[in-house]
Design a protein around this motif. Structure first.
Motif, PDB file in Angstrom:
ATOM      1  N   GLY A 290       0.843  -1.189   0.000  1.00  0.00           N
ATOM      2  CA  GLY A 290       0.000   0.000   0.000  1.00  0.00           C
ATOM      3  C   GLY A 290       0.874   1.233   0.000  1.00  0.00           C
ATOM      4  O   GLY A 290       1.828   1.330  -0.773  1.00  0.00           O
ATOM      5  N   PRO A 291       0.608   2.184   0.884  1.00  0.00           N
ATOM      6  CA  PRO A 291       1.408   3.409   0.908  1.00  0.00           C
ATOM      7  C   PRO A 291       2.738   3.261   1.645  1.00  0.00           C
ATOM      8  O   PRO A 291       3.538   4.202   1.671  1.00  0.00           O
ATOM      9  N   VAL A 292       2.982   2.091   2.237  1.00  0.00           N
ATOM     10  CA  VAL A 292       4.184   1.894   3.052  1.00  0.00           C
ATOM     11  C   VAL A 292       5.313   1.333   2.178  1.00  0.00           C
ATOM     12  O   VAL A 292       5.208   0.231   1.637  1.00  0.00           O
ATOM     13  N   VAL A 293       6.374   2.103   2.044  1.00  0.00           N
ATOM     14  CA  VAL A 293       7.564   1.659   1.314  1.00  0.00           C
ATOM     15  C   VAL A 293       8.491   0.958   2.293  1.00  0.00           C
ATOM     16  O   VAL A 293       8.811   1.500   3.358  1.00  0.00           O
ATOM     17  N   LEU A 294       8.911  -0.250   1.925  1.00  0.00           N
ATOM     18  CA  LEU A 294       9.742  -1.072   2.810  1.00  0.00           C
ATOM     19  C   LEU A 294      11.178  -1.084   2.306  1.00  0.00           C
ATOM     20  O   LEU A 294      11.460  -1.575   1.207  1.00  0.00           O
ATOM     21  N   HIS A 295      12.078  -0.533   3.114  1.00  0.00           N
ATOM     22  CA  HIS A 295      13.493  -0.572   2.780  1.00  0.00           C
ATOM     23  C   HIS A 295      14.097  -1.894   3.235  1.00  0.00           C
ATOM     24  O   HIS A 295      13.640  -2.510   4.204  1.00  0.00           O
ATOM     25  N   SER A 296      15.126  -2.351   2.532  1.00  0.00           N
ATOM     26  CA  SER A 296      15.792  -3.584   2.932  1.00  0.00           C
ATOM     27  C   SER A 296      16.360  -3.429   4.336  1.00  0.00           C
ATOM     28  O   SER A 296      17.042  -2.433   4.623  1.00  0.00           O
ATOM     29  N   PRO A 297      16.094  -4.381   5.220  1.00  0.00           N
ATOM     30  CA  PRO A 297      16.656  -4.285   6.571  1.00  0.00           C
ATOM     31  C   PRO A 297      18.134  -4.643   6.614  1.00  0.00           C
ATOM     32  O   PRO A 297      18.772  -4.501   7.668  1.00  0.00           O
ATOM     33  N   ALA A 298      18.686  -5.121   5.509  1.00  0.00           N
ATOM     34  CA  ALA A 298      20.093  -5.529   5.475  1.00  0.00           C
ATOM     35  C   ALA A 298      20.742  -5.001   4.202  1.00  0.00           C
ATOM     36  O   ALA A 298      20.072  -4.768   3.199  1.00  0.00           O
ATOM     37  N   ASP A 299      22.078  -4.840   4.239  1.00  0.00           N
ATOM     38  CA  ASP A 299      22.748  -4.308   3.060  1.00  0.00           C
ATOM     39  C   ASP A 299      23.280  -5.398   2.146  1.00  0.00           C
ATOM     40  O   ASP A 299      23.613  -5.131   0.992  1.00  0.00           O
ATOM     41  N   LEU A 300      23.364  -6.642   2.612  1.00  0.00           N
ATOM     42  CA  LEU A 300      23.738  -7.763   1.762  1.00  0.00           C
ATOM     43  C   LEU A 300      22.643  -8.819   1.862  1.00  0.00           C
ATOM     44  O   LEU A 300      22.478  -9.448   2.913  1.00  0.00           O
ATOM     45  N   VAL A 301      21.901  -9.012   0.787  1.00  0.00           N
ATOM     46  CA  VAL A 301      20.739  -9.896   0.791  1.00  0.00           C
ATOM     47  C   VAL A 301      20.917 -10.974  -0.276  1.00  0.00           C
ATOM     48  O   VAL A 301      21.293 -10.674  -1.419  1.00  0.00           O
ATOM     49  N   GLU A 302      20.631 -12.211   0.106  1.00  0.00           N
ATOM     50  CA  GLU A 302      20.702 -13.314  -0.853  1.00  0.00           C
ATOM     51  C   GLU A 302      19.390 -13.482  -1.610  1.00  0.00           C
ATOM     52  O   GLU A 302      19.382 -13.636  -2.823  1.00  0.00           O
ATOM     53  N   VAL A 303      18.274 -13.458  -0.916  1.00  0.00           N
ATOM     54  CA  VAL A 303      16.977 -13.616  -1.551  1.00  0.00           C
ATOM     55  C   VAL A 303      15.900 -13.106  -0.603  1.00  0.00           C
ATOM     56  O   VAL A 303      16.095 -13.082   0.622  1.00  0.00           O
TER      57      VAL A 303
ATOM     58  N   GLU B 153      24.571  -5.549  10.625  1.00  0.00           N
ATOM     59  CA  GLU B 153      23.484  -4.961  11.385  1.00  0.00           C
ATOM     60  C   GLU B 153      22.170  -4.967  10.616  1.00  0.00           C
ATOM     61  O   GLU B 153      22.140  -5.071   9.386  1.00  0.00           O
ATOM     62  N   VAL B 154      21.081  -4.829  11.380  1.00  0.00           N
ATOM     63  CA  VAL B 154      19.740  -4.725  10.816  1.00  0.00           C
ATOM     64  C   VAL B 154      19.244  -3.300  11.035  1.00  0.00           C
ATOM     65  O   VAL B 154      19.328  -2.772  12.148  1.00  0.00           O
ATOM     66  N   ARG B 155      18.710  -2.700   9.963  1.00  0.00           N
ATOM     67  CA  ARG B 155      18.182  -1.337  10.065  1.00  0.00           C
ATOM     68  C   ARG B 155      16.669  -1.352   9.877  1.00  0.00           C
ATOM     69  O   ARG B 155      16.096  -2.298   9.326  1.00  0.00           O
ATOM     70  N   SER B 156      16.033  -0.292  10.299  1.00  0.00           N
ATOM     71  CA  SER B 156      14.580  -0.213  10.217  1.00  0.00           C
ATOM     72  C   SER B 156      14.125  -0.170   8.767  1.00  0.00           C
ATOM     73  O   SER B 156      14.679   0.586   7.960  1.00  0.00           O
ATOM     74  N   PRO B 157      13.103  -0.957   8.421  1.00  0.00           N
ATOM     75  CA  PRO B 157      12.600  -0.916   7.044  1.00  0.00           C
ATOM     76  C   PRO B 157      11.711   0.288   6.759  1.00  0.00           C
ATOM     77  O   PRO B 157      11.420   0.574   5.591  1.00  0.00           O
TER      78      PRO B 157
ATOM     79  N   ASP C 214      10.874   5.021  20.627  1.00  0.00           N
ATOM     80  CA  ASP C 214      11.980   5.532  19.809  1.00  0.00           C
ATOM     81  C   ASP C 214      11.501   5.862  18.400  1.00  0.00           C
ATOM     82  O   ASP C 214      10.637   5.179  17.839  1.00  0.00           O
ATOM     83  N   ARG C 215      12.084   6.898  17.829  1.00  0.00           N
ATOM     84  CA  ARG C 215      11.848   7.223  16.433  1.00  0.00           C
ATOM     85  C   ARG C 215      12.903   6.516  15.573  1.00  0.00           C
ATOM     86  O   ARG C 215      14.087   6.460  15.934  1.00  0.00           O
ATOM     87  N   VAL C 216      12.477   5.968  14.439  1.00  0.00           N
ATOM     88  CA  VAL C 216      13.402   5.276  13.545  1.00  0.00           C
ATOM     89  C   VAL C 216      13.220   5.813  12.124  1.00  0.00           C
ATOM     90  O   VAL C 216      12.118   6.230  11.742  1.00  0.00           O
ATOM     91  N   THR C 217      14.291   5.772  11.357  1.00  0.00           N
ATOM     92  CA  THR C 217      14.275   6.243   9.977  1.00  0.00           C
ATOM     93  C   THR C 217      14.610   5.088   9.040  1.00  0.00           C
ATOM     94  O   THR C 217      15.575   4.349   9.271  1.00  0.00           O
ATOM     95  N   ALA C 218      13.829   4.960   7.994  1.00  0.00           N
ATOM     96  CA  ALA C 218      13.996   3.858   7.054  1.00  0.00           C
ATOM     97  C   ALA C 218      15.404   3.824   6.466  1.00  0.00           C
ATOM     98  O   ALA C 218      15.901   4.836   5.970  1.00  0.00           O
ATOM     99  N   GLY C 219      16.030   2.648   6.527  1.00  0.00           N
ATOM    100  CA  GLY C 219      17.343   2.460   5.940  1.00  0.00           C
ATOM    101  C   GLY C 219      18.476   3.123   6.661  1.00  0.00           C
ATOM    102  O   GLY C 219      19.627   3.039   6.206  1.00  0.00           O
ATOM    103  N   GLN C 220      18.194   3.782   7.812  1.00  0.00           N
ATOM    104  CA  GLN C 220      19.255   4.503   8.526  1.00  0.00           C
ATOM    105  C   GLN C 220      19.410   4.055   9.978  1.00  0.00           C
ATOM    106  O   GLN C 220      20.527   3.799  10.431  1.00  0.00           O
ATOM    107  N   THR C 221      18.303   3.926  10.698  1.00  0.00           N
ATOM    108  CA  THR C 221      18.387   3.599  12.120  1.00  0.00           C
ATOM    109  C   THR C 221      18.703   2.124  12.317  1.00  0.00           C
ATOM    110  O   THR C 221      17.986   1.245  11.829  1.00  0.00           O
ATOM    111  N   VAL C 222      19.784   1.852  13.049  1.00  0.00           N
ATOM    112  CA  VAL C 222      20.141   0.464  13.369  1.00  0.00           C
ATOM    113  C   VAL C 222      19.227  -0.008  14.502  1.00  0.00           C
ATOM    114  O   VAL C 222      19.196   0.585  15.577  1.00  0.00           O
ATOM    115  N   VAL C 223      18.471  -1.073  14.238  1.00  0.00           N
ATOM    116  CA  VAL C 223      17.516  -1.557  15.239  1.00  0.00           C
ATOM    117  C   VAL C 223      17.984  -2.831  15.930  1.00  0.00           C
ATOM    118  O   VAL C 223      17.455  -3.212  16.976  1.00  0.00           O
TER     119      VAL C 223
END
Length: 423
Positions: free
Chosen positions: A257-270, A318-322, A370-379
């Motif tokens: 829907g209106p929610v854009v999901l950023h990858s929680p990781a920077d190296l993804v296999e699938v 690390e895992v970041r907020s999507p 806590d406030r988190v930012t997509a693709g930036q905040t380490v969760v």
């Protein structure tokens, strides 16, 4: 490094079978079996320049290299015309059993007197202890002697039957007299059984030529057919290819829907999409240019097949907020009444009232409010590695990496009561 070129193999495999079967009378031996089950179109090129596509066995070489049953003489040479030696064949057979789920235990003693300097000594002894190979008499195995076509058929029938017994399957049945030129061979029964199963094929004139030595590319054809047979019998699955990663830069991998999901990781296999547990989970639409993705088989939950995502990620990172939003909950819980896991739930700014759930992490770094930012905040410090096999692991390389579960839930849709009970 070998090339990672995916190509269509059906034509090459058909050509290999046709060349062997051509001009054979209808009453002769059955044609060699197809290897489409063990060697699907997604098998990668082996990368050996000395096995060109014009080689009738090229597709089989790709296949056995993919399975890890055979390898090259070097990183750039397979040596397709080299004759297979008995010691080498022992290692191929041990690997075949290992790759199909029936590894042989270590040998308890040295079975032969002439293999002390052979690189294949361990494989020879393990096969001998299992009763799958015999010597040449006088305590000798003759590891440097060529493998004949008759011996090849006998080796493969014995190994198949051993794998079949391990899996509760019957051995190969005896076959009719398939060839006119093997009657004098003591291994004629094994040749006929291999021919009836489509593992061994003859020449265009209807002969088998049991005394001829086997070349390395021909050997790949024999082995590929055995692999296909055990896959058909449900005794093994085609292994995934080499681990292929996408450097995401934490960019969007999907939207709900209106929610854009950023990858929680920077190296993804699938990204493995599947049915969520919650009826309010929204379908996720993969983003263009994102990591490789697939839809996993149904779990019978009645929800959209893309209503949850398992993002297979590097366990050391690390895992970041999507999403951007406010953390509503972050805590530990017990998965399957047994395994400690951690999760967080974020209310996304893009759709207040919804929840973005992130599960299977460890080392939580955020808490409620806590406030988190997509693709930036380490969760979290990283994804949680569990000691059991997950559904998405069937589509990844081994050893399997952990995954981060991401789900977007519309709380306005009531969830049906679950039947899982409590711990």
């Amino acid at each position: 490094m070998r090339a990672s070129v995916v190509r269509t193999r059906s034509a090459a495999l058909l050509a290999a079978a046709t060349l062997v079967a051509a001009a054979v009378p209808a009453s002769a031996a059955p044609a060699p079996r197809s290897t489409d089950r063990a060697c699907p179109a997604s098998i990668q090129e082996d990368g050996f320049p000395d096995v060109p596509r014009g080689n009738v066995h090229e597709a089989s070489v790709d296949c056995v290299v993919h399975w890890g049953v055979a390898s090259g003489r070097s990183s750039t040479s397979y040596a397709p015309a080299a004759v297979v030696e008995r010691g080498q064949m022992a290692t191929f057979l041990v690997r075949l059993l290992d790759r199909t789920g029936a590894p042989l235990p270590p040998a308890t003693r040295d079975h032969f007197t002439d293999d002390a300097t052979s690189a294949h000594r361990d494989s020879i002894d393990r096969l001998a202890e299992a009763g799958l190979v015999g010597g040449k008499g006088g305590g000798r195995f003759a590891p440097a002697e060529p493998v004949t076509r008759a011996q090849m058929a006998a080796f493969l029938v014995r190994v198949h039957d051993h794998r079949a017994r391990q899996g509760g399957r019957p051995p190969l049945p005896p076959g009719d007299d398939a060839f006119p030129d093997d009657d004098a061979s003591p291994l004629a029964p094994q040749i006929d059984a291999a021919a009836a199963a489509g593992v061994a094929g003859g020449y265009a004139d209807g002969t088998y030529r049991p005394g001829l030595p086997v070349a390395r590319d021909q050997m790949a054809g024999f082995l590929a057919r055995v692999l296909d047979l055990v896959v058909e019998q449900g005794l093994a699955q085609v292994p995934p290819g080499p681990r292929v990663l996408t450097a995401t830069g934490f960019a969007p991998y999907a939207s709900a829907g209106p929610v854009v999901l950023h990858s929680p990781a920077d190296l993804v296999e699938v990204v493995g999409y599947h049915e969520a547990n919650h009826d309010g989970a929204r379908a996720q639409a993969p983003a263009a240019g994102g990591p490789r993705s697939l839809v996993l088989p149904s779990r019978g939950r009645g929800t959209d097949p893309r209503s949850a995502a398992d993002v297979v990620a590097d366990p050391s990172r690390e895992v970041r907020s999507p999403v951007t939003g406010t953390v509503k909950r972050a805590a530990s819980y017990v998965l399957y009444c047994r395994y400690t896991d951690q999760y967080l739930v974020v209310e996304p700014d893009a759709r207040p009232g919804w929840e973005v759930k992130v599960l299977h992490v460890q080392g939580l770094r955020v808490r409620a409010g806590d406030r988190v930012t997509a693709g930036q905040t380490v969760v979290a410090d990283g994804p949680r590695q569990f000691p059991f096999r997950s559904q998405v692991d069937d589509s990844t390389a081994a050893p399997h990496w952990p995954h981060v579960h991401v789900e977007v839930v519309d709380l306005g849709i009531p969830d049906r009561p679950g039947g899982g009970g409590s711990c």
